[in-house]
Design a protein around this motif. Structure first.
Motif, short mmCIF file in Angstrom:
data_model
loop_
_atom_site.label_atom_id
_atom_site.label_comp_id
_atom_site.label_asym_id
_atom_site.label_seq_id
_atom_site.Cartn_x
_atom_site.Cartn_y
_atom_site.Cartn_z
N UNK A 26 0.84 -1.20 0.00
CA UNK A 26 0.00 0.00 0.00
C UNK A 26 0.87 1.25 0.00
N UNK A 27 1.91 1.23 0.81
CA UNK A 27 2.83 2.37 0.84
C UNK A 27 3.48 2.58 -0.53
N UNK A 28 3.86 1.49 -1.18
CA UNK A 28 4.46 1.58 -2.52
C UNK A 28 3.46 2.14 -3.52
N UNK A 29 2.21 1.71 -3.40
CA UNK A 29 1.15 2.23 -4.27
C UNK A 29 1.04 3.75 -4.12
N UNK A 30 1.04 4.20 -2.89
CA UNK A 30 0.91 5.64 -2.64
C UNK A 30 2.09 6.42 -3.19
N UNK A 31 3.29 5.86 -3.09
CA UNK A 31 4.47 6.55 -3.61
C UNK A 31 4.41 6.66 -5.14
N UNK A 32 4.02 5.57 -5.77
CA UNK A 32 3.90 5.59 -7.23
C UNK A 32 2.82 6.57 -7.66
N UNK A 33 1.71 6.57 -6.93
CA UNK A 33 0.61 7.47 -7.30
C UNK A 33 1.01 8.94 -7.13
N UNK A 34 1.79 9.24 -6.08
CA UNK A 34 2.21 10.64 -5.89
C UNK A 34 3.06 11.11 -7.07
N UNK A 35 3.93 10.24 -7.59
CA UNK A 35 4.73 10.60 -8.76
C UNK A 35 3.85 10.75 -9.99
N UNK A 36 2.85 9.88 -10.13
CA UNK A 36 1.93 9.99 -11.27
C UNK A 36 1.15 11.30 -11.22
N UNK A 37 0.78 11.72 -10.00
CA UNK A 37 0.03 12.97 -9.87
C UNK A 37 0.88 14.18 -10.27
N UNK A 38 2.17 14.12 -10.00
CA UNK A 38 3.04 15.21 -10.42
C UNK A 38 3.09 15.31 -11.94
N UNK A 39 3.24 14.18 -12.61
CA UNK A 39 3.26 14.19 -14.07
C UNK A 39 1.90 14.59 -14.63
N UNK A 40 0.83 14.20 -13.94
CA UNK A 40 -0.50 14.63 -14.34
C UNK A 40 -0.62 16.15 -14.23
N UNK A 41 -0.07 16.73 -13.17
CA UNK A 41 -0.10 18.18 -13.00
C UNK A 41 0.65 18.88 -14.12
N UNK A 42 1.79 18.34 -14.49
CA UNK A 42 2.57 18.93 -15.58
C UNK A 42 1.84 18.81 -16.90
N UNK A 43 1.19 17.68 -17.13
CA UNK A 43 0.47 17.45 -18.39
C UNK A 43 -0.69 18.43 -18.54
N UNK A 44 -1.35 18.76 -17.43
CA UNK A 44 -2.52 19.63 -17.47
C UNK A 44 -2.16 21.10 -17.35
N UNK A 45 -0.92 21.39 -16.97
CA UNK A 45 -0.53 22.77 -16.73
C UNK A 45 -0.21 23.51 -18.02
#
Length: 352
Positions: free
Chosen positions: A191-210
């Motif tokens: 679960x912790x690994x899932x959260x870490x991967x998701x946090x990185x995905x959210x950063x790239x999502x922010x860049x994609x939408x910015x």
């Protein structure tokens, strides 16, 4: 090239020779730009060789004609008014500063120009000397650069989108694996690994939408991260509240990924361990940046606190070790306070 920068009127006294008119004509004739001497009523009284080359007219086709014949038809109507306005307050300056200017060739084609205006006066007769430069090649280069930048921005945006998708796939695979793991400790690690991967995905999502694909709005990222973690741990928000006070801070991808992972670890740790057995409390997440561009991330909670034997820098927990490594990676500092509320403070300087 910029025009109209001589800073003074041109007069006959500026040419201390026996034949000032001849010297003036010689200077105009061999100037590298098109030079046109215009009377107060807008008639062309003198043109140089470069004017013939740029506009495609013979000299005798221009002399005695109104300057408006070199102005594109869509601008021609308003040009006499602008010319009169300049004659009322003549001074050396660029024409149409901040605007795109165009001229008209004999063949009917338009081309971009820069024009410098200089008033000429002998006390009685008032004229305007216009220096005209064809900037077609420069405009073409600027358009090529702008097109190349747009293509690179599109490519970079697509890269962020693909990275985000790949990270989401990894997150989904880990999440699926979690559901089949019986061992509680192993499941929590996944679960912790899932959260870490998701946090990185959210950063790239922010860049994609910015609009600015080079910078991450860290406040928006943190809000999204908090929402995701509350859902992951199924937090009862009436029991544990998460307050945020997030300043507008923009980070590059190299800064945002480690800083985002730090935020993920700190908030995750507070949600998992701060309020056991139905305890109530509050987690506070804040960011700020001072005048020296030092960014501060502060995560605190009023839960049960750290173990009595806790000593900063000696923990064998993966989460805290990861925080220390990431803080070091961005050249930041980590301060931990355990008296009263448990508070983690990360400081780092943007661009360091």
């Amino acid at each position: 090239m910029s025009f109209g920068e001589t800073g003074e009127h041109i007069t006959e006294n500026a040419f201390p020779t026996k034949s000032p008119d001849q010297r003036f004509e010689r200077v105009v004739e061999y100037a590298p730009n098109a030079m046109i001497l215009i009377s107060a009523d807008g008639t062309m009284e003198m043109v140089n060789a470069q004017t013939e080359i740029i506009f495609g007219y013979a000299r005798d086709e221009l002399l005695g004609q109104p300057i408006e014949m070199l102005v594109p038809e869509r601008f021609r109507t308003g040009h006499p008014r602008l010319r009169r306005s300049y004659s009322e307050k003549p001074n050396p300056r660029p024409m149409g500063a901040g605007r795109d200017l165009y001229a008209l060739r004999k063949d009917g084609s338009e081309f971009p120009v820069e024009i410098g205006l200089n008033p000429i006066s002998d006390g009685e007769k008032h004229q305007i000397l216009a220096a005209i430069s064809d900037i077609s090649e420069r405009k073409h280069r600027e358009e090529q650069i702008a097109r190349s930048l747009r293509e690179k921005e599109t490519l970079l945006s697509e890269v962020h989108h693909r990275v985000k998708n790949n990270l989401q796939i990894i997150h989904s695979l880990l999440d699926m694996q979690t559901s089949s793991v019986i061992d509680i400790q192993a499941r929590e690690a996944l679960i912790d690994s899932c959260n870490r991967v998701r946090s990185m995905a959210q950063i790239h999502q922010s860049l994609y939408q910015s609009e600015d694909i080079a910078k991450v709005n860290f406040a928006d990222f943190c809000e999204s991260l908090i929402s995701s973690l509350l859902a992951t741990f199924n937090v009862d928000i009436s029991r544990v509240q998460v307050k945020s006070n997030l300043a507008h801070v923009e980070l590059t991808i190299d800064q945002a990924v480690p800083y985002g992972l730090i935020a993920n670890e700190l908030i995750t740790n507070a949600l998992k361990h701060g309020f056991p057995d139905g305890a109530k409390g509050q987690i506070t997440v804040s960011t700020q940046m001072n005048d020296q561009e030092v960014v501060t991330l502060r995560v605190s909670d009023n839960g049960r606190g750290m173990p009595d034997d806790f000593t900063p820098g000696t923990s064998d927990g993966l989460g805290l070790q990861l925080i220390e490594l990431l803080a070091d990676q961005i050249g930041g500092t980590l301060d931990i306070t355990t008296n009263g509320e448990t508070t983690f403070v990360i400081n780092f300087k943007i661009g360091k």
